[in-house]
Design a protein around this motif. Structure first.
Motif, mmCIF file in Angstrom:
data_model
loop_
_atom_site.group_PDB
_atom_site.id
_atom_site.type_symbol
_atom_site.label_atom_id
_atom_site.label_comp_id
_atom_site.label_asym_id
_atom_site.label_seq_id
_atom_site.Cartn_x
_atom_site.Cartn_y
_atom_site.Cartn_z
ATOM 1 N N LEU A 37 0.862 -1.191 0.000
ATOM 2 C CA LEU A 37 0.000 0.000 0.000
ATOM 3 C C LEU A 37 0.895 1.237 0.000
ATOM 4 N N ALA A 38 0.554 2.227 -0.825
ATOM 5 C CA ALA A 38 1.321 3.479 -0.806
ATOM 6 C C ALA A 38 1.077 4.214 0.508
ATOM 7 N N PHE A 39 2.125 4.805 1.038
ATOM 8 C CA PHE A 39 2.032 5.563 2.290
ATOM 9 C C PHE A 39 2.592 6.956 2.043
ATOM 10 N N GLY A 40 1.787 7.990 2.378
ATOM 11 C CA GLY A 40 2.246 9.365 2.192
ATOM 12 C C GLY A 40 2.816 9.900 3.501
ATOM 13 N N MET A 41 2.083 10.819 4.113
ATOM 14 C CA MET A 41 2.529 11.384 5.396
ATOM 15 C C MET A 41 1.783 10.759 6.576
ATOM 16 N N GLY A 42 0.894 9.814 6.308
ATOM 17 C CA GLY A 42 0.129 9.212 7.412
ATOM 18 C C GLY A 42 -0.757 10.230 8.106
ATOM 19 N N ARG A 43 -1.195 11.258 7.362
ATOM 20 C CA ARG A 43 -2.060 12.289 7.964
ATOM 21 C C ARG A 43 -3.537 11.890 7.911
ATOM 22 N N SER A 44 -3.831 10.714 7.372
ATOM 23 C CA SER A 44 -5.193 10.207 7.499
ATOM 24 C C SER A 44 -5.380 9.770 8.942
ATOM 25 N N TYR A 45 -6.605 9.893 9.442
ATOM 26 C CA TYR A 45 -6.811 9.660 10.869
ATOM 27 C C TYR A 45 -6.911 8.182 11.231
ATOM 28 N N VAL A 106 0.818 17.078 3.725
ATOM 29 C CA VAL A 106 0.117 16.021 2.996
ATOM 30 C C VAL A 106 0.806 15.878 1.651
ATOM 31 N N THR A 107 0.938 14.652 1.151
ATOM 32 C CA THR A 107 1.554 14.474 -0.164
ATOM 33 C C THR A 107 0.493 14.643 -1.265
ATOM 34 N N VAL A 108 0.966 14.924 -2.467
ATOM 35 C CA VAL A 108 0.047 15.053 -3.596
ATOM 36 C C VAL A 108 -0.687 13.721 -3.822
ATOM 37 N N VAL A 116 -9.126 15.144 -1.380
ATOM 38 C CA VAL A 116 -9.360 16.010 -0.214
ATOM 39 C C VAL A 116 -10.074 17.306 -0.618
ATOM 40 N N HIS A 117 -10.724 17.901 0.338
ATOM 41 C CA HIS A 117 -11.448 19.157 0.108
ATOM 42 C C HIS A 117 -10.901 20.230 1.033
ATOM 43 N N GLY A 118 -11.235 21.477 0.721
ATOM 44 C CA GLY A 118 -10.815 22.587 1.572
ATOM 45 C C GLY A 118 -12.013 23.445 1.943
ATOM 46 N N LEU A 386 -19.879 8.749 5.248
ATOM 47 C CA LEU A 386 -18.749 9.068 6.130
ATOM 48 C C LEU A 386 -17.479 9.187 5.300
ATOM 49 N N TYR A 387 -16.505 9.937 5.821
ATOM 50 C CA TYR A 387 -15.254 10.201 5.095
ATOM 51 C C TYR A 387 -14.227 9.128 5.467
ATOM 52 N N ALA A 388 -13.825 8.332 4.466
ATOM 53 C CA ALA A 388 -12.881 7.239 4.721
ATOM 54 C C ALA A 388 -11.536 7.752 5.235
HETATM 55 C C1 LIG Z 1 -4.786 18.409 10.923
HETATM 56 C C2 LIG Z 1 -5.434 17.739 9.743
HETATM 57 C C3 LIG Z 1 -6.358 18.450 9.001
HETATM 58 C C4 LIG Z 1 -6.965 17.854 7.896
HETATM 59 N N1 LIG Z 1 -7.864 18.586 7.179
HETATM 60 C C5 LIG Z 1 -8.474 18.037 6.114
HETATM 61 C C6 LIG Z 1 -9.378 18.798 5.321
HETATM 62 O O1 LIG Z 1 -9.637 19.965 5.591
HETATM 63 N N2 LIG Z 1 -9.945 18.197 4.240
HETATM 64 C C7 LIG Z 1 -9.650 16.901 3.901
HETATM 65 O O2 LIG Z 1 -10.196 16.423 2.895
HETATM 66 N N3 LIG Z 1 -8.788 16.163 4.620
HETATM 67 C C8 LIG Z 1 -8.199 16.700 5.710
HETATM 68 N N4 LIG Z 1 -7.299 15.968 6.443
HETATM 69 C C9 LIG Z 1 -7.005 14.579 6.014
HETATM 70 C C10 LIG Z 1 -5.808 14.519 5.042
HETATM 71 O O3 LIG Z 1 -5.820 15.606 4.159
HETATM 72 C C11 LIG Z 1 -5.921 13.248 4.196
HETATM 73 O O4 LIG Z 1 -6.025 12.123 5.030
HETATM 74 C C12 LIG Z 1 -4.760 13.059 3.233
HETATM 75 O O5 LIG Z 1 -5.132 12.085 2.300
HETATM 76 C C13 LIG Z 1 -3.458 12.645 3.927
HETATM 77 O O6 LIG Z 1 -2.428 12.576 2.963
HETATM 78 P P1 LIG Z 1 -1.081 11.790 3.259
HETATM 79 O O7 LIG Z 1 -0.069 12.227 2.241
HETATM 80 O O8 LIG Z 1 -0.720 11.906 4.682
HETATM 81 O O9 LIG Z 1 -1.515 10.305 2.883
HETATM 82 P P2 LIG Z 1 -1.660 9.029 3.848
HETATM 83 O O10 LIG Z 1 -2.518 9.388 4.988
HETATM 84 O O11 LIG Z 1 -0.346 8.442 4.121
HETATM 85 O O12 LIG Z 1 -2.463 8.046 2.869
HETATM 86 C C14 LIG Z 1 -3.800 8.345 2.543
HETATM 87 C C15 LIG Z 1 -4.258 7.444 1.397
HETATM 88 O O13 LIG Z 1 -3.561 7.834 0.229
HETATM 89 C C16 LIG Z 1 -2.944 6.703 -0.360
HETATM 90 N N5 LIG Z 1 -1.748 7.181 -1.050
HETATM 91 C C17 LIG Z 1 -0.754 7.953 -0.543
HETATM 92 N N6 LIG Z 1 0.159 8.188 -1.506
HETATM 93 C C18 LIG Z 1 -0.279 7.569 -2.623
HETATM 94 C C19 LIG Z 1 0.228 7.416 -3.933
HETATM 95 N N7 LIG Z 1 1.376 7.997 -4.329
HETATM 96 N N8 LIG Z 1 -0.467 6.671 -4.819
HETATM 97 C C20 LIG Z 1 -1.637 6.067 -4.461
HETATM 98 N N9 LIG Z 1 -2.173 6.188 -3.245
HETATM 99 C C21 LIG Z 1 -1.496 6.927 -2.330
HETATM 100 C C22 LIG Z 1 -2.684 5.765 0.802
HETATM 101 O O14 LIG Z 1 -2.560 4.425 0.361
HETATM 102 C C23 LIG Z 1 -3.931 5.973 1.613
HETATM 103 O O15 LIG Z 1 -4.988 5.208 1.092
HETATM 104 C C24 LIG Z 1 -6.649 16.513 7.533
HETATM 105 C C25 LIG Z 1 -5.719 15.798 8.287
HETATM 106 C C26 LIG Z 1 -5.120 16.405 9.388
HETATM 107 C C27 LIG Z 1 -4.117 15.615 10.192
#
Ligand SMILES: Cc1cc2nc3c(=O)[nH]c(=O)nc-3n(C[C@H](O)[C@H](O)[C@H](O)COP(=O)(O)OP(=O)(O)OC[C@H]3O[C@@H](n4cnc5c(N)ncnc54)[C@H](O)[C@@H]3O)c2cc1C
Length: 428
Positions: A37-45, A106-108, A116-118, A386-388
């Motif tokens: 599974l791809a892992f970005g910054m782990g900012r998903s909850y 957060v990664t692209v 994601v939304h803003g 619900l938001y996954a």
């Molecule tokens: C403080 C805070 C505020 C936030 N506010 C919002 C908000 O306002 N709106 C909103 O929509 N979200 C919000 N989020 C959630 C966050 O934006 C999302 O969870 C985002 O997807 C996290 O990105 P990440 O790079 O950390 O990815 P991860 O959390 O590491 O991964 C998320 C998903 O993306 C997949 N993924 C990652 N990289 C790739 C890749 N290269 N190719 C394919 N799949 C990939 C992973 O497999 C996983 O399924 C917030 C999170 C935090 C902590």
């Protein structure tokens, strides 16, 4: 093996972490490491970014810009590039990302996978609406080029990382007059007033969002609306960000602290005010405190975020807040916001027309999960979802009810990719 947890810190399971650093070899590297599974910054909850006992393909080394065409605002970059770094490149040149979530760490790739939304959904939709194309590596060794209109594009935007690994992306940035926003803050007394303010603001204000006092009887709150403006104000000194230093033995957000905190915040903010704010402070206020998620103590926390269609939204939001207030739980971080009338780009994109409520809950055991069951019933009854990206426990029936395009999505999955969430909700 390394212990990895997501932002909610509910678990810290062992994972095999495999860094991907050469974009020309991603399709080859992942082929031999299934299921991964791809892992970005782990900012998903929750568990969308976790794959316990399995491989996580670490995207963070793939963080290079490939090209930027200043006259058109077209940017090509690797999928591990942080939104923060794109803004640092673009803003001094009069461009910006069209949509940003509440954190810039957060990664692209992660932003696309959760679509994601803003705060400007009513004007600019979600992140996937500004993606011009990407390259997707599949675990059978294929490299696919996807663009808007392609089936695999619609499956991958909001596709929870399950269709392949996004390697390289082309984004359309939007023009801005500078780095500053004019922000207006107003208070509202109840949910009806919140909806009236939202409706009155959307035509003239690009950004709208509100904080709601989830424990107050009338559900009062603070409404913020903002527009980009030109300003000769110098760029502020880089923020001296604070790092929350430790995990307290119990959650510091609890029944004793929440009510006074909400009351103080409401009274500090309630008078109408206008201010000029730097884009980072306005878009990402929480980024000023690193590791704030540790405040919830050793058991971690859930975020519950739903969207309800507008017709059912007024009654539905009132019912959700009433149910939450009865338990005396919830959090200071409670956001209420309307989404615009735009059809989602991705088959599993979260944002749909209506109203969204997001609230953090410290995990206190079964009582937290029982509350979520009650909230789920209200969401399903209202035709919401619900938001996954925030979830770690929704039942499969709630997922299926909220995402009617799920059956269209399933055949497009990459069979070599799996996550804790996909095993929980999709059985593989
Ligand atoms: C403080 C805070 C505020 C936030 N506010 C919002 C908000 O306002 N709106 C909103 O929509 N979200 C919000 N989020 C959630 C966050 O934006 C999302 O969870 C985002 O997807 C996290 O990105 P990440 O790079 O950390 O990815 P991860 O959390 O590491 O991964 C998320 C998903 O993306 C997949 N993924 C990652 N990289 C790739 C890749 N290269 N190719 C394919 N799949 C990939 C992973 O497999 C996983 O399924 C917030 C999170 C935090 C902590």
């Amino acid at each position: 093996m390394v212990a990895v947890s997501s932002w909610g810190r509910l678990t810290a399971a062992e994972h095999r972490m495999l860094p991907l650093a050469d974009r020309s070899k991603v399709h080859l590297s992942i082929a031999g490491q299934r299921p991964g599974l791809a892992f970005g910054m782990g900012r998903s909850y929750g568990d969308v970014c976790l794959n316990p006992e399995g491989a996580l393909w670490d995207m963070r080394p793939l963080d290079r810009f490939i090209s930027f065409d200043q006259p058109t605002g077209r940017l090509r970059c690797e999928a591990g590039t942080l939104l923060r770094d794109i803004q640092r490149l673009a803003v001094p040149r009069g461009w910006m990302l069209a949509v940003v979530p509440g954190t810039q760490y957060v990664t692209v790739g992660g932003a696309i996978a959760n679509d994601v939304h803003g705060k400007n959904h009513h004007r600019h939709g979600s992140f996937g609406d500004h993606v011009l194309g990407f390259t997707l590596a599949r675990t059978n060794g294929e490299l696919r080029h996807c663009k808007p209109g392609d089936t695999l594009f619609a499956a991958t935007v909001g596709g929870l990382g399950l269709t392949g690994v996004i390697v390289e992306v082309e984004l359309q940035l939007r023009r801005v007059p500078g780095a500053w926003l004019e922000v207006e803050t107003l208070s509202y007394r109840d949910i009806d007033e919140f909806f009236a303010l939202s409706d009155a603001s959307e035509a003239d204000w690009e950004y709208t969002v509100s904080w709601v006092d989830c424990l107050n009887r009338s559900r009062r709150g603070i409404f913020m609306r903002a527009n980009h403006v030109e300003s000769d104000q110098p760029e502020p000194d880089p923020r001296d960000d604070f790092r929350w230093p430790f995990v307290p033995p119990v959650s510091l957000v609890n029944r004793l602290t929440l009510r006074p905190l909400n009351t103080v915040y409401f009274h500090l903010k309630k008078s109408q005010a206008r201010s000029l704010q730097y884009y980072q402070s306005f878009f990402h206020p929480l980024d000023g405190i690193h590791d704030w998620n540790k405040l919830y103590g050793p058991r971690g926390f859930y975020q519950y975020q739903c969207v309800l269609p507008r017709a059912e939204g007024v009654a539905g939001i009132k019912a959700l807040l009433q149910t939450i207030a009865r338990t005396g739980t919830g959090s200071f971080l409670a956001v209420l916001k309307t989404f615009g009338q735009r059809e989602p780009t991705g088959m599993l994109s979260f944002a749909q027309p209506g109203v969204t409520l997001a609230l953090d809950f410290p995990y206190t055991g079964d009582e937290t999960l029982r509350l979520f069951q009650q909230l789920d019933a209200i969401v399903v009854e209202a035709g919401g979802r619900l938001y996954a990206a925030k979830d770690a426990r929704m039942p499969r029936a709630v997922f299926e009810a909220g995402y009617p395009r799920l059956n269209e999505f399933l055949p497009l999955r990459d069979p070599g990719i799996s996550s804790a969430m996909s095993r929980r909700l999709l059985e593989s």
